[in-house]
Design a protein around this motif. Structure first.
Motif, PDB file in Angstrom:
ATOM      1  N   LEU A 134      41.229  21.021  51.740  1.00  9.26           N
ATOM      2  CA  LEU A 134      40.252  22.065  51.431  1.00  9.26           C
ATOM      3  C   LEU A 134      38.854  21.459  51.334  1.00  9.26           C
ATOM      4  O   LEU A 134      38.697  20.340  50.857  1.00  9.26           O
ATOM      5  CB  LEU A 134      40.579  22.732  50.082  1.00  9.26           C
ATOM      6  N   PRO A 135      37.851  22.215  51.772  1.00  3.47           N
ATOM      7  CA  PRO A 135      36.490  21.747  51.532  1.00  3.47           C
ATOM      8  C   PRO A 135      36.251  21.612  50.020  1.00  3.47           C
ATOM      9  O   PRO A 135      36.890  22.311  49.225  1.00  3.47           O
ATOM     10  CB  PRO A 135      35.600  22.828  52.140  1.00  3.47           C
ATOM     11  N   HIS A 136      35.365  20.727  49.642  1.00 12.50           N
ATOM     12  CA  HIS A 136      35.227  20.360  48.229  1.00 12.50           C
ATOM     13  C   HIS A 136      34.879  21.534  47.334  1.00 12.50           C
ATOM     14  O   HIS A 136      35.262  21.577  46.176  1.00 12.50           O
ATOM     15  CB  HIS A 136      34.212  19.227  48.065  1.00 12.50           C
ATOM     16  N   TRP A 137      34.106  22.496  47.888  1.00  9.43           N
ATOM     17  CA  TRP A 137      33.739  23.619  47.017  1.00  9.43           C
ATOM     18  C   TRP A 137      34.930  24.494  46.668  1.00  9.43           C
ATOM     19  O   TRP A 137      35.002  25.024  45.570  1.00  9.43           O
ATOM     20  CB  TRP A 137      32.581  24.436  47.606  1.00  9.43           C
ATOM     21  N   GLU A 138      35.892  24.586  47.609  1.00 13.21           N
ATOM     22  CA  GLU A 138      37.100  25.361  47.304  1.00 13.21           C
ATOM     23  C   GLU A 138      38.000  24.595  46.353  1.00 13.21           C
ATOM     24  O   GLU A 138      38.473  25.134  45.345  1.00 13.21           O
ATOM     25  CB  GLU A 138      37.850  25.706  48.589  1.00 13.21           C
ATOM     26  N   LEU A 333      23.748   6.371  56.747  1.00 14.91           N
ATOM     27  CA  LEU A 333      25.188   6.232  56.542  1.00 14.91           C
ATOM     28  C   LEU A 333      25.764   7.623  56.415  1.00 14.91           C
ATOM     29  O   LEU A 333      25.266   8.444  55.651  1.00 14.91           O
ATOM     30  CB  LEU A 333      25.475   5.430  55.266  1.00 14.91           C
ATOM     31  N   GLU A 334      26.812   7.872  57.174  1.00 11.22           N
ATOM     32  CA  GLU A 334      27.462   9.179  57.123  1.00 11.22           C
ATOM     33  C   GLU A 334      28.924   8.996  56.728  1.00 11.22           C
ATOM     34  O   GLU A 334      29.629   8.180  57.308  1.00 11.22           O
ATOM     35  CB  GLU A 334      27.372   9.882  58.482  1.00 11.22           C
ATOM     36  N   VAL A 335      29.347   9.783  55.776  1.00 12.83           N
ATOM     37  CA  VAL A 335      30.724   9.681  55.310  1.00 12.83           C
ATOM     38  C   VAL A 335      31.543  10.822  55.931  1.00 12.83           C
ATOM     39  O   VAL A 335      31.004  11.889  56.229  1.00 12.83           O
ATOM     40  CB  VAL A 335      30.765   9.713  53.759  1.00 12.83           C
ATOM     41  N   TRP A 336      32.799  10.537  56.166  1.00 12.28           N
ATOM     42  CA  TRP A 336      33.671  11.563  56.766  1.00 12.28           C
ATOM     43  C   TRP A 336      34.179  12.522  55.695  1.00 12.28           C
ATOM     44  O   TRP A 336      34.645  12.092  54.640  1.00 12.28           O
ATOM     45  CB  TRP A 336      34.851  10.913  57.480  1.00 12.28           C
ATOM     46  N   LYS A 341      35.554  18.675  57.908  1.00 15.65           N
ATOM     47  CA  LYS A 341      35.704  18.068  59.229  1.00 15.65           C
ATOM     48  C   LYS A 341      34.341  17.770  59.838  1.00 15.65           C
ATOM     49  O   LYS A 341      34.046  18.106  60.987  1.00 15.65           O
ATOM     50  CB  LYS A 341      36.530  18.962  60.153  1.00 15.65           C
ATOM     51  N   LYS A 342      33.522  17.107  59.031  1.00 17.40           N
ATOM     52  CA  LYS A 342      32.163  16.749  59.477  1.00 17.40           C
ATOM     53  C   LYS A 342      31.782  15.398  58.910  1.00 17.40           C
ATOM     54  O   LYS A 342      32.273  14.997  57.851  1.00 17.40           O
ATOM     55  CB  LYS A 342      31.145  17.761  58.911  1.00 17.40           C
ATOM     56  N   TRP A 343      30.879  14.717  59.633  1.00 18.56           N
ATOM     57  CA  TRP A 343      30.204  13.553  59.069  1.00 18.56           C
ATOM     58  C   TRP A 343      29.015  14.046  58.261  1.00 18.56           C
ATOM     59  O   TRP A 343      28.273  14.908  58.722  1.00 18.56           O
ATOM     60  CB  TRP A 343      29.706  12.616  60.181  1.00 18.56           C
ATOM     61  N   ARG A 344      28.839  13.495  57.063  1.00 12.78           N
ATOM     62  CA  ARG A 344      27.735  13.921  56.208  1.00 12.78           C
ATOM     63  C   ARG A 344      26.911  12.728  55.748  1.00 12.78           C
ATOM     64  O   ARG A 344      27.451  11.733  55.257  1.00 12.78           O
ATOM     65  CB  ARG A 344      28.291  14.627  54.964  1.00 12.78           C
ATOM     66  N   GLU A 393      37.376  15.540  48.802  1.00  8.84           N
ATOM     67  CA  GLU A 393      38.043  15.837  50.069  1.00  8.84           C
ATOM     68  C   GLU A 393      38.944  14.688  50.536  1.00  8.84           C
ATOM     69  O   GLU A 393      40.106  14.897  50.879  1.00  8.84           O
ATOM     70  CB  GLU A 393      36.999  16.191  51.139  1.00  8.84           C
ATOM     71  N   ASN A 394      38.416  13.473  50.519  1.00 11.44           N
ATOM     72  CA  ASN A 394      39.184  12.339  51.043  1.00 11.44           C
ATOM     73  C   ASN A 394      40.386  11.966  50.173  1.00 11.44           C
ATOM     74  O   ASN A 394      41.372  11.445  50.674  1.00 11.44           O
ATOM     75  CB  ASN A 394      38.284  11.112  51.209  1.00 11.44           C
ATOM     76  N   PHE A 395      40.283  12.205  48.876  1.00 16.90           N
ATOM     77  CA  PHE A 395      41.358  11.800  47.971  1.00 16.90           C
ATOM     78  C   PHE A 395      42.164  12.993  47.471  1.00 16.90           C
ATOM     79  O   PHE A 395      42.814  12.925  46.439  1.00 16.90           O
ATOM     80  CB  PHE A 395      40.780  10.991  46.798  1.00 16.90           C
ATOM     81  N   GLN A 396      42.084  14.052  48.231  1.00 22.85           N
ATOM     82  CA  GLN A 396      42.823  15.257  47.866  1.00 22.85           C
ATOM     83  C   GLN A 396      44.311  15.071  48.185  1.00 22.85           C
ATOM     84  O   GLN A 396      44.662  14.420  49.162  1.00 22.85           O
ATOM     85  CB  GLN A 396      42.286  16.426  48.700  1.00 22.85           C
ATOM     86  N   THR A 397      45.152  15.646  47.311  1.00 25.92           N
ATOM     87  CA  THR A 397      46.587  15.617  47.580  1.00 25.92           C
ATOM     88  C   THR A 397      47.039  17.014  48.020  1.00 25.92           C
ATOM     89  O   THR A 397      46.279  17.981  47.909  1.00 25.92           O
ATOM     90  CB  THR A 397      47.382  15.248  46.310  1.00 25.92           C
ATOM     91  N   GLY A 398      48.232  17.102  48.503  1.00 19.51           N
ATOM     92  CA  GLY A 398      48.780  18.378  48.958  1.00 19.51           C
ATOM     93  C   GLY A 398      48.829  19.424  47.856  1.00 19.51           C
ATOM     94  O   GLY A 398      48.781  20.631  48.120  1.00 19.51           O
ATOM     95  N   GLU A 399      48.879  18.974  46.598  1.00 20.97           N
ATOM     96  CA  GLU A 399      48.907  19.922  45.465  1.00 20.97           C
ATOM     97  C   GLU A 399      47.503  20.311  45.027  1.00 20.97           C
ATOM     98  O   GLU A 399      47.315  20.942  43.980  1.00 20.97           O
ATOM     99  CB  GLU A 399      49.632  19.297  44.264  1.00 20.97           C
ATOM    100  N   ILE A 400      46.525  19.867  45.806  1.00 19.54           N
ATOM    101  CA  ILE A 400      45.105  20.056  45.465  1.00 19.54           C
ATOM    102  C   ILE A 400      44.775  19.401  44.127  1.00 19.54           C
ATOM    103  O   ILE A 400      44.130  19.985  43.258  1.00 19.54           O
ATOM    104  CB  ILE A 400      44.682  21.542  45.478  1.00 19.54           C
ATOM    105  N   ASN A 401      45.258  18.193  43.936  1.00 16.78           N
ATOM    106  CA  ASN A 401      44.743  17.325  42.900  1.00 16.78           C
ATOM    107  C   ASN A 401      43.828  16.315  43.594  1.00 16.78           C
ATOM    108  O   ASN A 401      43.839  16.215  44.824  1.00 16.78           O
ATOM    109  CB  ASN A 401      45.864  16.583  42.182  1.00 16.78           C
TER     110      ASN A 401
END
Length: 425
Positions: A134-138, A333-336, A341-344, A393-401
């Motif tokens: 999920l995007p971080h805001w969600e 520097l852009e992080v994934w 699904k974007k470089w930021r 976003e990068n450290f999200q788990t399937g349970e949304i932790n």
RNA sequence: GGAGGGAUGGCCGAGCGGCUUAAGGCGACGGUUUCGAAAACCGUUGUGUCCUUUGGGCACCGUAGGUUCAAAUCCUACUCCCUCCGCCA
């Protein structure tokens, strides 16, 4: 500010280089050149008049002491004085006009910088996810660590409000970044004012051209800083440093404030483009011989944070058409962001050469006694809110932790994970 | 917010409108002396800008104006710093 000598000697060269920024400055440069030669000829005349005045005035003093009548010579000098006043006014006005125009000219991109961004390299590995990130805001909403609705009630759109473990994560990131730069990279930590005078904004290059971007207080005319670069660079305003005390390495955590005028509708969701955000900034003040080395070092120092956080990122060399006003060369520097699904962009690492130093009159004396303008460099180390988003976003788990990167855990009271409040596990 | 005091060179500190191109001291640097050092003595000691650049001019005593033939000095406004009172995290 550019060196006016360059415009005197080689204005067409300056126009050609500035054209790389995608703007035609030939009229402006031509105008500056014309005003400059007018200024110089008037200046010459004024100084000649002053010389006459000085010698005659001294003479009058002598004659008076001798008791000689000086009324005639004084009457003559009244004329001269009047003439001086006129030409001085003209000289001052021309000078002010030149300065106004000079402040509007951006820095010259370095020779190596051409149009279009180049991807230099990619570091770290994008993780594979067997679920839809999920995007971080969600995710942030579900985790109850970000609350944009509340923020909007307080301040309007595009303001962040973090709560609970979200606020703790933000605070942890700030402390972590500062500690790395202080302990491993030799930085002096500064806690600067957030409100600065107009001169400071001019000094680092935000004003006069980008005044629409800033929040300015009504009663005192102070500007809220858009980046800690402003106070940090201005720390060496009007000083002559000694070459052996360079480079100066300053770091500061501050909130940053930007009106984002003209970018409404872009990145309206999440922590990417807010009017207020936190950033840890790095500023180096050094010699002209050292600035290229310092630039690479600065880039590596910013990258270090991403590496320690184990975030996948890439390094961009910015094109001449995309660089900031004061920069001669810039790496981004852009992080994934696997949710978006974007470089930021999370860091912008710029060498301003002597551009800012000319504006703030920051110089250094070499061992040989020569005085040169200092070189200033800055880099985000890093944009905290965007890194917050990258972690969610990068450290999200399937349970949304959200798992906490190892290096951050000591700063998070040992927590290893941020769990959704409604989770059972 | 109110009442006072202040701002002069790297630092300290003089400076009745003209003999101040800012006294004196400290510091720093160079020299003499010394085996070496200290002390003493002698000398040097800011920044910027313009020009016809072995040199010359002009500007700068917090900032900006003003008075005057002439301003560190007189006048006005402003900025900053300090002390005290009030309010305040």
């Amino acid at each position: 500010m550019l060196d006016i000598n360059e415009i005197r000697k080689n204005s067409s060269g300056v126009i050609t280089i500035l054209a790389k920024r995608g703007e035609d400055f030939s009229d402006k440069i031509g105008q500056i050149k014309k005003m400059d030669s007018l200024w110089r000829s008037d200046l010459l005349e004024m100084e000649e008049i002053r010389r006459e005045k000085n010698t005659v005035s001294e003479e009058i003093g002598k004659l008076k002491r001798e008791g000689t009548d000086t009324s005639e010579i004084i009457a003559q000098m009244q004329e001269v004085s009047l003439r001086e006043k006129e030409i001085k006014k003209k000289v001052d006005e021309t000078r002010a006009a030149i300065d106004r125009e000079m402040l509007m000219l951006p820095n010259l991109p370095e020779d190596s910088v051409t149009a279009g961004n180049k991807i230099v390299r990619e570091e770290g590995e994008k993780k594979k996810y067997d679920f839809e990130v999920l995007p971080h805001w969600e995710a942030g909403k579900i985790l109850k660590i970000i609350d944009f609705e509340k923020a909007a009630v307080l301040s309007g759109s595009q303001f962040p409000l973090l709560c609970g473990e979200g606020a703790l994560l933000e605070r942890a990131l700030i402390s972590f970044m500062l500690d790395v730069h202080i302990e491993q990279h030799g930085y002096l930590e500064i806690m600067p004012p957030y409100l600065v005078r107009e001169e400071s904004m001019i000094g680092s290059g935000q004003f006069p051209k980008f005044s629409e971007e800033s929040y300015v207080t009504v009663k005192d005319g102070l500007s809220l800083i858009p980046t800690a670069e402003v106070p940090l660079v201005n720390m060496v305003r009007e000083t002559i440093l000694s070459a052996d005390e360079l480079p100066l390495k300053y770091t500061a955590f501050t909130s940053c404030f930007r009106r984002e005028a003209g970018s409404y509708g872009q990145d309206t969701k999440g922590l990417i483009r807010n009017h207020q955000f936190n950033k840890v900034e790095l500023v180096n003040i050094t010699t002209r011989e050292d600035s290229s080395r310092a630039h690479s070092e600065l880039l590596a120092e910013s990258e270090k944070i991403l590496k320690l956080l184990q975030l996948p990122y890439r390094v961009l060399e910015l094109g001449s058409d995309d660089m900031g006003f004061a920069a001669a060369k810039t790496y981004d520097l852009e992080v994934w962001m696997p949710g978006e699904k974007k470089w930021r962009e999370v860091s912008s690492c710029s060498n301003c050469l002597d551009f800012q130093a000319r504006r703030i009159n920051a110089r250094y004396r070499t061992a040989e006694g020569e005085i040169n303008y200092a070189h200033t460099l800055n880099s985000s180390g890093l944009a905290v809110g965007r890194i917050f988003a990258a972690i969610v976003e990068n450290f999200q788990t399937g349970e949304i932790n959200v798992k906490i990167p190892e290096v951050l855990q000591p700063y998070m009271k040992g927590r290893k994970i941020i769990k959704r409040p409604d989770s059972t596990g």
